[in-house]
Design an enzyme around this catalytic site. Structure first.
Site, PDB file in Angstrom:
ATOM      1  N   ARG A  67       4.338  11.940  -6.620  1.00 24.46           N
ATOM      2  CA  ARG A  67       3.470  11.175  -5.766  1.00 24.46           C
ATOM      3  C   ARG A  67       1.655   9.752  -5.634  1.00 24.46           C
ATOM      4  O   ARG A  67       1.422   9.173  -5.982  1.00 24.46           O
ATOM      5  CB  ARG A  67       3.584  11.647  -4.293  1.00 24.46           C
ATOM      6  N   MET A  92       6.505   2.376   3.138  1.00 22.63           N
ATOM      7  CA  MET A  92       7.203   3.620   3.875  1.00 22.63           C
ATOM      8  C   MET A  92       7.155   5.037   3.451  1.00 22.63           C
ATOM      9  O   MET A  92       7.712   5.267   2.933  1.00 22.63           O
ATOM     10  CB  MET A  92       8.669   3.424   4.615  1.00 22.63           C
ATOM     11  N   ASN A 109      -3.087   1.781   9.611  1.00 22.33           N
ATOM     12  CA  ASN A 109      -1.386   1.823  10.330  1.00 22.33           C
ATOM     13  C   ASN A 109      -1.496   0.786  11.200  1.00 22.33           C
ATOM     14  O   ASN A 109      -2.072   1.300  12.471  1.00 22.33           O
ATOM     15  CB  ASN A 109      -1.230   3.162   9.748  1.00 22.33           C
ATOM     16  N   HIS A 111       2.129   1.836  13.984  1.00 24.62           N
ATOM     17  CA  HIS A 111       3.116   3.182  14.450  1.00 24.62           C
ATOM     18  C   HIS A 111       3.682   2.407  15.346  1.00 24.62           C
ATOM     19  O   HIS A 111       3.565   2.163  16.518  1.00 24.62           O
ATOM     20  CB  HIS A 111       2.373   4.385  14.427  1.00 24.62           C
ATOM     21  N   ASP A 147       0.317  10.513  10.497  1.00 22.31           N
ATOM     22  CA  ASP A 147       0.186   9.878  11.889  1.00 22.31           C
ATOM     23  C   ASP A 147      -0.880   9.782  12.931  1.00 22.31           C
ATOM     24  O   ASP A 147      -0.536  10.037  14.178  1.00 22.31           O
ATOM     25  CB  ASP A 147       1.149   9.040  13.140  1.00 22.31           C
ATOM     26  N   GLU A 176       2.699  -5.496  18.275  1.00 27.13           N
ATOM     27  CA  GLU A 176       2.511  -5.160  17.213  1.00 27.13           C
ATOM     28  C   GLU A 176       1.383  -6.703  16.501  1.00 27.13           C
ATOM     29  O   GLU A 176      -0.048  -6.508  16.110  1.00 27.13           O
ATOM     30  CB  GLU A 176       2.781  -4.884  16.099  1.00 27.13           C
TER      31      GLU A 176
HETATM   32  C1  GRF Z   1       6.753  -2.214  12.366  1.00 25.72           C
HETATM   33  O1  GRF Z   1       7.785  -1.520  13.423  1.00 25.72           O
HETATM   34  C2  GRF Z   1       5.598  -0.672  12.101  1.00 25.72           C
HETATM   35  O2  GRF Z   1       5.362   0.159  13.469  1.00 25.72           O
HETATM   36  C3  GRF Z   1       6.354  -0.216  11.299  1.00 25.72           C
HETATM   37  O3  GRF Z   1       7.127  -0.575  10.727  1.00 25.72           O
HETATM   38  C4  GRF Z   1       8.025  -1.671  10.906  1.00 25.72           C
HETATM   39  C5  GRF Z   1       7.140  -2.698  10.101  1.00 25.72           C
HETATM   40  O4  GRF Z   1       7.499  -4.259  10.738  1.00 25.72           O
HETATM   41  N1  GRF Z   1       5.299   1.093  10.685  1.00 25.72           N
HETATM   42  P1  GRF Z   1       7.393  -5.521   9.624  1.00 25.72           P
HETATM   43  O5  GRF Z   1       8.200  -5.323   8.170  1.00 25.72           O
HETATM   44  O6  GRF Z   1       6.449  -5.135  10.099  1.00 25.72           O
HETATM   45  O7  GRF Z   1       8.478  -6.579  10.259  1.00 25.72           O
END
Ligand code: GRF
Length: 219
Positions: A67, A92, A109, A111, A147, A176
């Site tokens: 990593r 991810m 980040n 979440h 997180d 978001e």
């Molecule tokens: C989002 O729900 C974010 O909160 C999470 O991964 C998802 C990413 O969605 N960490 P996108 O690729 O921005 O559409």
């Protein structure tokens, strides 16, 4: 105002990336996307970045056994692009100490849950299964945990009786796309003061006009 240089890391569809690209284009975000890095060659985020004419880079984590080696490669690309704030937008991968040391308190980040409830993965389903009446999203600074970093902004959405995980995820994503650009703008304006694990949001300082006919001095 000088534009904050963002390095965006994404693994998936890239709707959060898009909200940041749109905010920069609209001028509501005093920032520019210096580079978009994906660990997944099939990420929709890469297509979005290319469509917007942004510099992109794909670093496939499967090409690395350690990593820290993957993270070092990512950090090199970010540094070469003079990135000031690293924005994880659906990235991810867990961030290793190599990365945290290179960008202390400069990794952010989003979440899709109201932290500290439901950290980790599949969190919309977790919120439904738990019977939570509300969920939402959290923008936080990244620390060594998963997180667990200091919370910058949150938004709340209801969990409805017949929600599937996809329904809830879609309702959360709408929020978001509002709070992530807002949080980045607060960072760009230097308004986030981190006190232990609390983030204080400083008031906006009024912009002084660069030239003015008004006499200078006190009343
Ligand atoms: C989002 O729900 C974010 O909160 C999470 O991964 C998802 C990413 O969605 N960490 P996108 O690729 O921005 O559409």
């Amino acid at each position: 105002m000088k534009k904050l240089r963002l390095g965006i890391l994404a693994s998936g569809g890239g709707t959060n990336l898009q909200s940041i690209i749109d905010g920069c284009a609209a001028g509501t975000l005093s920032a520019e996307v210096a580079i978009v890095i994906c660990n997944n060659p099939g990420a929709g985020a890469l297509t979005r970045a290319e469509t917007a004419g942004l510099k992109t880079c794909c670093i496939n984590h499967r090409d690395f056994t350690r990593r820290s080696d993957f993270d070092s490669k990512v950090v090199k690309q970010l540094q070469a692009a003079n990135v000031e704030l690293v924005v994880l937008a659906g990235f991810m991968r867990i961030i290793s100490p190599v990365f945290l040391e290179a960008y202390p308190q400069r990794i952010i980040n989003i979440h899709p849950a109201l932290l500290p409830a439901f950290p980790g993965l599949h969190v919309q389903q977790q919120a439904i299964d738990y019977g939570a009446r509300f969920s939402g999203c959290t923008v936080h600074l990244v620390d060594a945990g998963v997180d667990t970093g200091p919370i910058v902004l949150q938004a709340v959405v209801p969990v409805l009786e017949d929600d599937s995980a996809e329904d809830l995820a879609a309702r959360i994503l709408i929020e978001e796309h509002k709070i992530y650009p807002q949080a980045i703008q607060l960072f760009a304006e230097g308004r986030l003061l981190i006190e232990n694990r609390r983030v204080r949001i400083l008031p906006k300082t009024p912009n002084r006009p660069e030239s003015s006919d008004e006499p200078e001095g006190n009343d």
